[in-house]
Design a protein around this motif. Structure first.
Motif, PDB file in Angstrom:
ATOM      1  N   SER A   8       0.812  -1.220   0.000  1.00 45.94           N
ATOM      2  CA  SER A   8       0.000   0.000   0.000  1.00 45.94           C
ATOM      3  C   SER A   8       0.845   1.270   0.000  1.00 45.94           C
ATOM      4  CB  SER A   8      -0.949   0.013   1.203  1.00 45.94           C
ATOM      5  OG  SER A   8      -0.234   0.144   2.410  1.00 45.94           O
ATOM      6  N   SER A   9       2.107   1.164   0.432  1.00 42.84           N
ATOM      7  CA  SER A   9       2.964   2.354   0.452  1.00 42.84           C
ATOM      8  C   SER A   9       3.272   2.851  -0.949  1.00 42.84           C
ATOM      9  CB  SER A   9       4.270   2.064   1.198  1.00 42.84           C
ATOM     10  OG  SER A   9       5.022   1.075   0.510  1.00 42.84           O
ATOM     11  N   VAL A  12      -0.569   5.521  -5.001  1.00 40.36           N
ATOM     12  CA  VAL A  12      -0.586   6.992  -4.967  1.00 40.36           C
ATOM     13  C   VAL A  12      -1.951   7.583  -5.298  1.00 40.36           C
ATOM     14  CG1 VAL A  12       1.877   7.192  -5.453  1.00 40.36           C
ATOM     15  CG2 VAL A  12       0.267   7.123  -7.355  1.00 40.36           C
ATOM     16  N   ALA A  13      -2.917   6.772  -5.723  1.00 35.61           N
ATOM     17  CA  ALA A  13      -4.283   7.255  -5.959  1.00 35.61           C
ATOM     18  C   ALA A  13      -5.225   6.061  -5.939  1.00 35.61           C
ATOM     19  CB  ALA A  13      -4.393   7.990  -7.292  1.00 35.61           C
ATOM     20  N   ASP A  28      -3.106  11.080  -3.479  1.00 33.98           N
ATOM     21  CA  ASP A  28      -2.319  11.321  -2.272  1.00 33.98           C
ATOM     22  C   ASP A  28      -1.935  12.782  -2.095  1.00 33.98           C
ATOM     23  OD1 ASP A  28      -0.563  11.396  -4.375  1.00 33.98           O
ATOM     24  OD2 ASP A  28       1.040  10.300  -3.370  1.00 33.98           O
ATOM     25  N   LYS A  29      -1.924  13.579  -3.143  1.00 40.18           N
ATOM     26  CA  LYS A  29      -1.451  14.960  -3.040  1.00 40.18           C
ATOM     27  C   LYS A  29      -2.548  15.923  -2.600  1.00 40.18           C
ATOM     28  CE  LYS A  29       2.568  13.674  -4.624  1.00 40.18           C
ATOM     29  NZ  LYS A  29       3.681  13.464  -3.689  1.00 40.18           N
ATOM     30  N   ALA A  32      -4.377  14.439   1.367  1.00 40.30           N
ATOM     31  CA  ALA A  32      -3.465  13.423   1.890  1.00 40.30           C
ATOM     32  C   ALA A  32      -4.017  12.707   3.116  1.00 40.30           C
ATOM     33  CB  ALA A  32      -2.117  14.063   2.209  1.00 40.30           C
ATOM     34  N   PHE A  35      -6.718  10.284   2.193  1.00 41.46           N
ATOM     35  CA  PHE A  35      -6.123   9.220   1.388  1.00 41.46           C
ATOM     36  C   PHE A  35      -5.399   8.209   2.266  1.00 41.46           C
ATOM     37  CE2 PHE A  35      -2.197   7.752  -0.735  1.00 41.46           C
ATOM     38  CZ  PHE A  35      -2.747   7.030  -1.779  1.00 41.46           C
ATOM     39  N   TYR A  36      -4.564   8.692   3.182  1.00 41.39           N
ATOM     40  CA  TYR A  36      -3.806   7.791   4.038  1.00 41.39           C
ATOM     41  C   TYR A  36      -4.718   7.033   4.997  1.00 41.39           C
ATOM     42  CZ  TYR A  36       0.364  10.195   2.334  1.00 41.39           C
ATOM     43  OH  TYR A  36       1.353  10.704   1.535  1.00 41.39           O
ATOM     44  N   LYS A  39      -6.423   4.111   3.208  1.00 41.75           N
ATOM     45  CA  LYS A  39      -5.539   2.966   2.994  1.00 41.75           C
ATOM     46  C   LYS A  39      -5.379   2.106   4.249  1.00 41.75           C
ATOM     47  CE  LYS A  39      -1.744   4.673   1.122  1.00 41.75           C
ATOM     48  NZ  LYS A  39      -0.448   4.596   0.408  1.00 41.75           N
ATOM     49  N   CYS A  51      -6.455   1.228  -8.375  1.00 46.07           N
ATOM     50  CA  CYS A  51      -5.409   2.021  -7.743  1.00 46.07           C
ATOM     51  C   CYS A  51      -4.295   2.327  -8.707  1.00 46.07           C
ATOM     52  CB  CYS A  51      -4.840   1.409  -6.481  1.00 46.07           C
ATOM     53  SG  CYS A  51      -4.931  -0.279  -6.194  1.00 46.07           S
ATOM     54  N   SER A 219       1.671   9.111   7.093  1.00 44.55           N
ATOM     55  CA  SER A 219       1.370   8.352   5.884  1.00 44.55           C
ATOM     56  C   SER A 219       0.927   6.923   6.187  1.00 44.55           C
ATOM     57  CB  SER A 219       2.574   8.341   4.941  1.00 44.55           C
ATOM     58  OG  SER A 219       3.661   7.662   5.534  1.00 44.55           O
TER      59      SER A 219
END
Length: 301
Positions: A8-9, A12-13, A28-29, A32, A35-36, A39, A51, A219
């Motif tokens: 999962s790290s 990014v989307a 992720d931007k 954030a 998003f985190y 996950k 993803c 994160s």
């Protein structure tokens, strides 16, 4: 070897379906925190449809494979930590009740390297043997011990097949520990395993051991690998028959040692026989439409 070692790290989307049946996109931007958190929700915040994965350059690895024996669980711990310091990545398959360790030590092959054709037959033989050993839950057989083989990481992606009911197949219990507790984990697990073996005649075939670099807390705010910057290690008992009653008994009893005494973090999707409270998922991440009875027992305010 490069970046965190959990899937999962690298996401990014996410495109998902929310509790109202609507599609939503989480990059992720732009958002954030949401998003985190998503996950870390184990699917309780929405159904993932798609993803986007971060792309990294495929660097070559060079690996040495070896079999080592130790005279005590403390020596086994020291051996693993020394091996890890000498290489960029380490996978160990520990036969704990015998204090024997099968190790795959990897390091970066370096810029400009290519796969040498002379070593590829040896590399391929090891790849096939390793894949079969994982599929079968390390049930019997021996693995080659090549030295200096060069390969891409994608060459060794695990592959699984639809096994028959009576075929040996991988089953395991997952626990995350901080690397600072590794000696206590191995010593106490050895003591527990030998006592269980003396009582029942049963011991797991092996224990999978690997090391993961944790991201900063923001994160990975919840669940496994959420302890902030540092190194986590897994120490996971493995067996070859999920239906074996002694394996099930071992797993249930070992949960109490690994979680209650050793402070291990289990995963509700990878650790079996959990009790209410063994795993902790923030209630704010769960939507009632997606929260089954199983997951309800792990929700906390």
């Amino acid at each position: 070897m490069d970046g965190p070692g959990y899937f999962s790290s690298h996401v990014v989307a996410i495109l998902s379906i929310d509790e109202n049946g609507s599609l939503q996109t989480l990059p992720d931007k732009q958002d954030a925190a949401a998003f985190y958190a998503f996950k870390c929700s184990f699917g309780l915040s929405g159904i993932v449809v798609e993803c986007v994965i971060e792309v990294r350059q495929a660097n070559l690895c060079r690996a040495d494979v070896d079999l080592k024996a130790y005279d005590s669980p403390e020596a086994l711990t020291d051996g693993l930590l020394c091996l890890r310091k000498g290489y960029d990545a380490l996978l160990a398959v520990v036969i704990l009740h015998q204090l024997v360790c099968f190790v795959e030590q990897r390091y970066r092959a370096g810029a400009g390297n290519v796969k040498p054709m002379r070593s590829q037959p040896e590399c391929e033989a090891y790849r096939i043997a390793k894949r079969l050993a994982i599929q079968r839950g390390f049930d019997g057989g021996s693995l080659p011990q090549p030295k200096g083989i060069v390969f891409s990481r994608y060459d060794f992606i695990n592959e699984y097949w639809r096994s028959g009911e009576t075929e040996s197949r991988l089953d395991f219990q997952y626990y995350e520990h901080d690397i600072g507790r590794l000696e206590q984990v191995i010593v106490e697990s050895y003591r527990f395993t030998r006592a269980f073996q003396q009582k029942t005649g049963f011991a797991p075939t092996s224990w999978a051991t690997y090391f993961v670099h944790r991201h900063e807390k923001k994160s990975k705010p919840y669940g496994i690998y959420s302890g902030g910057p540092g190194i986590s290690c897994s120490f996971d008992p493995v067996y070859c028959n999920p239906n074996d009653l002694l394996w099930q008994q071992f797993s249930k009893e070992y949960n109490r040692l690994a979680i209650d005494t050793l402070g291990g973090n289990p995963s509700p999707i990878q650790t079996q026989w959990l009790r209410p409270g063994d795993a902790r998922i923030p209630k704010k991440l769960a939507r009632s439409r997606f929260t089954t009875l199983y997951y309800q027992q792990f929700l906390v305010c």
